[in-house]
Design an enzyme around this catalytic site. Structure first.
Site, PDB file in Angstrom:
ATOM      1  N   ASP A 141      -5.725  30.418 -65.390  1.00 36.97           N
ATOM      2  CA  ASP A 141      -6.977  31.142 -65.131  1.00 36.97           C
ATOM      3  C   ASP A 141      -6.722  32.327 -64.209  1.00 36.97           C
ATOM      4  O   ASP A 141      -7.589  32.713 -63.425  1.00 36.97           O
ATOM      5  CB  ASP A 141      -7.992  30.176 -64.507  1.00 36.97           C
ATOM      6  CG  ASP A 141      -9.398  30.750 -64.518  1.00 36.97           C
ATOM      7  OD1 ASP A 141     -10.235  30.298 -63.710  1.00 36.97           O
ATOM      8  OD2 ASP A 141      -9.654  31.689 -65.312  1.00 36.97           O
ATOM      9  N   LYS A 144      -4.741  37.838 -66.976  1.00 37.13           N
ATOM     10  CA  LYS A 144      -4.635  37.433 -68.392  1.00 37.13           C
ATOM     11  C   LYS A 144      -3.298  37.865 -68.996  1.00 37.13           C
ATOM     12  O   LYS A 144      -2.810  37.217 -69.895  1.00 37.13           O
ATOM     13  CB  LYS A 144      -5.831  37.995 -69.164  1.00 37.13           C
ATOM     14  CG  LYS A 144      -7.187  37.634 -68.511  1.00 37.13           C
ATOM     15  CD  LYS A 144      -7.277  36.165 -68.052  1.00 37.13           C
ATOM     16  CE  LYS A 144      -8.412  35.933 -67.069  1.00 37.13           C
ATOM     17  NZ  LYS A 144      -8.288  34.612 -66.363  1.00 37.13           N
ATOM     18  N   ASP A 169      -8.116  29.491 -69.790  1.00 37.80           N
ATOM     19  CA  ASP A 169      -9.465  30.043 -69.736  1.00 37.80           C
ATOM     20  C   ASP A 169      -9.456  31.480 -70.275  1.00 37.80           C
ATOM     21  O   ASP A 169      -8.416  32.147 -70.292  1.00 37.80           O
ATOM     22  CB  ASP A 169      -9.984  30.049 -68.284  1.00 37.80           C
ATOM     23  CG  ASP A 169     -11.475  30.382 -68.214  1.00 37.80           C
ATOM     24  OD1 ASP A 169     -11.905  30.892 -67.184  1.00 37.80           O
ATOM     25  OD2 ASP A 169     -12.197  30.140 -69.209  1.00 37.80           O
ATOM     26  N   ASN A 170     -10.622  31.959 -70.736  1.00 39.05           N
ATOM     27  CA  ASN A 170     -10.843  33.375 -71.062  1.00 39.05           C
ATOM     28  C   ASN A 170     -10.036  33.895 -72.247  1.00 39.05           C
ATOM     29  O   ASN A 170      -9.670  35.075 -72.276  1.00 39.05           O
ATOM     30  CB  ASN A 170     -10.530  34.261 -69.846  1.00 39.05           C
ATOM     31  CG  ASN A 170     -11.220  33.795 -68.612  1.00 39.05           C
ATOM     32  OD1 ASN A 170     -10.570  33.419 -67.624  1.00 39.05           O
ATOM     33  ND2 ASN A 170     -12.544  33.796 -68.639  1.00 39.05           N
ATOM     34  N   GLU A 199     -18.712  32.264 -68.475  1.00 43.83           N
ATOM     35  CA  GLU A 199     -19.478  31.623 -67.404  1.00 43.83           C
ATOM     36  C   GLU A 199     -20.801  32.354 -67.113  1.00 43.83           C
ATOM     37  O   GLU A 199     -20.838  33.573 -66.978  1.00 43.83           O
ATOM     38  CB  GLU A 199     -18.643  31.522 -66.107  1.00 43.83           C
ATOM     39  CG  GLU A 199     -17.914  32.771 -65.687  1.00 43.83           C
ATOM     40  CD  GLU A 199     -16.491  32.837 -66.201  1.00 43.83           C
ATOM     41  OE1 GLU A 199     -16.208  32.287 -67.274  1.00 43.83           O
ATOM     42  OE2 GLU A 199     -15.657  33.461 -65.545  1.00 43.83           O
TER      43      GLU A 199
HETATM   44  N1  LIG Z   1      -1.105  33.252 -58.123  1.00 44.38           N
HETATM   45  C1  LIG Z   1      -1.413  34.309 -58.914  1.00 44.38           C
HETATM   46  N2  LIG Z   1      -0.448  34.964 -59.543  1.00 44.38           N
HETATM   47  C2  LIG Z   1      -0.770  36.025 -60.301  1.00 44.38           C
HETATM   48  N3  LIG Z   1      -2.008  36.509 -60.447  1.00 44.38           N
HETATM   49  C3  LIG Z   1      -2.988  35.888 -59.798  1.00 44.38           C
HETATM   50  C4  LIG Z   1      -2.759  34.764 -59.040  1.00 44.38           C
HETATM   51  N4  LIG Z   1      -3.927  34.353 -58.512  1.00 44.38           N
HETATM   52  C5  LIG Z   1      -4.862  35.216 -58.943  1.00 44.38           C
HETATM   53  N5  LIG Z   1      -4.312  36.150 -59.696  1.00 44.38           N
HETATM   54  C6  LIG Z   1      -4.914  37.302 -60.257  1.00 44.38           C
HETATM   55  C7  LIG Z   1      -6.344  37.400 -60.465  1.00 44.38           C
HETATM   56  O1  LIG Z   1      -6.961  36.127 -60.775  1.00 44.38           O
HETATM   57  C8  LIG Z   1      -8.250  36.221 -61.322  1.00 44.38           C
HETATM   58  C9  LIG Z   1      -8.084  36.243 -62.822  1.00 44.38           C
HETATM   59  N6  LIG Z   1      -9.355  35.907 -63.506  1.00 44.38           N
HETATM   60  C10 LIG Z   1     -10.041  36.883 -64.093  1.00 44.38           C
HETATM   61  O2  LIG Z   1      -9.684  38.053 -63.995  1.00 44.38           O
HETATM   62  C11 LIG Z   1     -11.294  36.540 -64.822  1.00 44.38           C
HETATM   63  C12 LIG Z   1     -12.144  37.575 -65.204  1.00 44.38           C
HETATM   64  C13 LIG Z   1     -13.344  37.298 -65.888  1.00 44.38           C
HETATM   65  C14 LIG Z   1     -14.235  38.403 -66.307  1.00 44.38           C
HETATM   66  C15 LIG Z   1     -14.398  39.540 -65.506  1.00 44.38           C
HETATM   67  C16 LIG Z   1     -15.231  40.564 -65.897  1.00 44.38           C
HETATM   68  C17 LIG Z   1     -15.941  40.469 -67.103  1.00 44.38           C
HETATM   69  F1  LIG Z   1     -16.787  41.457 -67.465  1.00 44.38           F
HETATM   70  C18 LIG Z   1     -15.801  39.354 -67.908  1.00 44.38           C
HETATM   71  C19 LIG Z   1     -14.944  38.316 -67.510  1.00 44.38           C
HETATM   72  C20 LIG Z   1     -13.700  35.972 -66.164  1.00 44.38           C
HETATM   73  C21 LIG Z   1     -12.858  34.938 -65.784  1.00 44.38           C
HETATM   74  O3  LIG Z   1     -13.158  33.638 -66.032  1.00 44.38           O
HETATM   75  C22 LIG Z   1     -11.646  35.209 -65.116  1.00 44.38           C
HETATM   76  O4  LIG Z   1     -10.838  34.155 -64.802  1.00 44.38           O
HETATM   77 MG   LIG Z   2     -11.450  32.404 -65.841  1.00 44.89          MG
END
Ligand SMILES: Nc1ncnc2c1ncn2CCOCCNC(=O)c1cc(-c2ccc(F)cc2)cc(O)c1O
Ligand SMILES: [Mg+2]
Length: 214
Positions: A141, A144, A169-170, A199
């Protein structure tokens, strides 16, 4: 500029949930994010699918990539058998600080190991740092475009075994087309798509469950 969104989510939990009660923490976050402000938690609808897969797998070792505020961390950890651990990796220190407080508010701090840093650096250290032989369950999650490289990294580090379950997810929104191609075309994976919604919205999204066949 005041509180951040994760800080506002923590306040909603402290105001509306009961300490030590994971269900009330989940309900408080879902209510706030549905009625006050959207946030990227897996949410209540996809959360039920997550619950059913975690319950089916009943993992002894579990990994979550991308903690954010700890919503799915609480959902997973509340279902784990005594003595099992969930390791969750979060890149953003501000998110990690809020997640630690939300996980503790739910009373699940003894079941969760939250590690700060990029997944690409941390995954190769899992065996030596946490004495992990392999993961029974992985929830993807995070970024992406890290789903495919980190899945390959888990394979190369010998962290997947015959029967390990990946749940992503996603896969529709924001979308992970490369990942879907990877797990659906590689004969070492048996994949299935669980259709749902992004969500707190009516936009389609879903979870892809992939069993590693070894
Ligand atoms: N340890 C690690 N190593 C590397 N990278 C890492 C990390 N830990 C975090 N990160 C990076 C970032 O983590 C968050 C990623 N999640 C999402 O971006 C996300 C975005 C939407 C979304 C946004 C906008 C819309 F319009 C529509 C949907 C919905 C979701 O359910 C999402 O999960
Ligand atoms: Mg997500």
């Amino acid at each position: 500029t005041g509180l951040s969104r994760p800080q506002r989510i923590l306040k909603a939990v402290q105001k509306n949930a009961t300490k030590g009660n994971p269900e009330s923490v989940i309900a408080a976050i879902d209510h706030y994010c549905r009625h006050s402000e959207w946030a990227m938690n897996v949410g209540d609808e996809k959360g039920l699918i997550l619950d059913s897969v975690v319950t089916e797998v009943n993992p002894s070792t579990a990994l979550e990539l991308g903690t954010y505020c700890g919503y799915s961390t609480v959902r997973i950890a509340r279902l784990l058998s005594p003595g099992t651990k969930l390791i969750t990796l979060e890149f953003n220190p501000d998110y990690a600080a809020i997640a630690r407080q939300i996980i503790a508010y739910a009373g699940l701090q003894d079941k969760v190991i939250l590690v700060e840093g990029p997944s690409g650096d941390l995954i190769p250290k899992m065996k030596q740092q946490h004495g992990i032989k392999s993961f029974d369950f992985v929830f993807l999650d995070h970024w992406k475009d890290r789903y495919v490289p980190d899945t390959k990294l888990l394979e190369e580090c010998g962290l997947l075994r015959k029967g390990s379950v990946l749940l992503a997810d996603n896969v529709i929104c924001p979308g992970t087309p490369e990942y879907l191609k990877y797990v659906r075309n590689d004969p070492r994976y048996e994949s299935r798509y669980f259709k749902s919604n992004l969500e707190y919205t009516k936009v389609e999204d879903g979870l892809e469950k992939s069993v590693f066949l070894g």
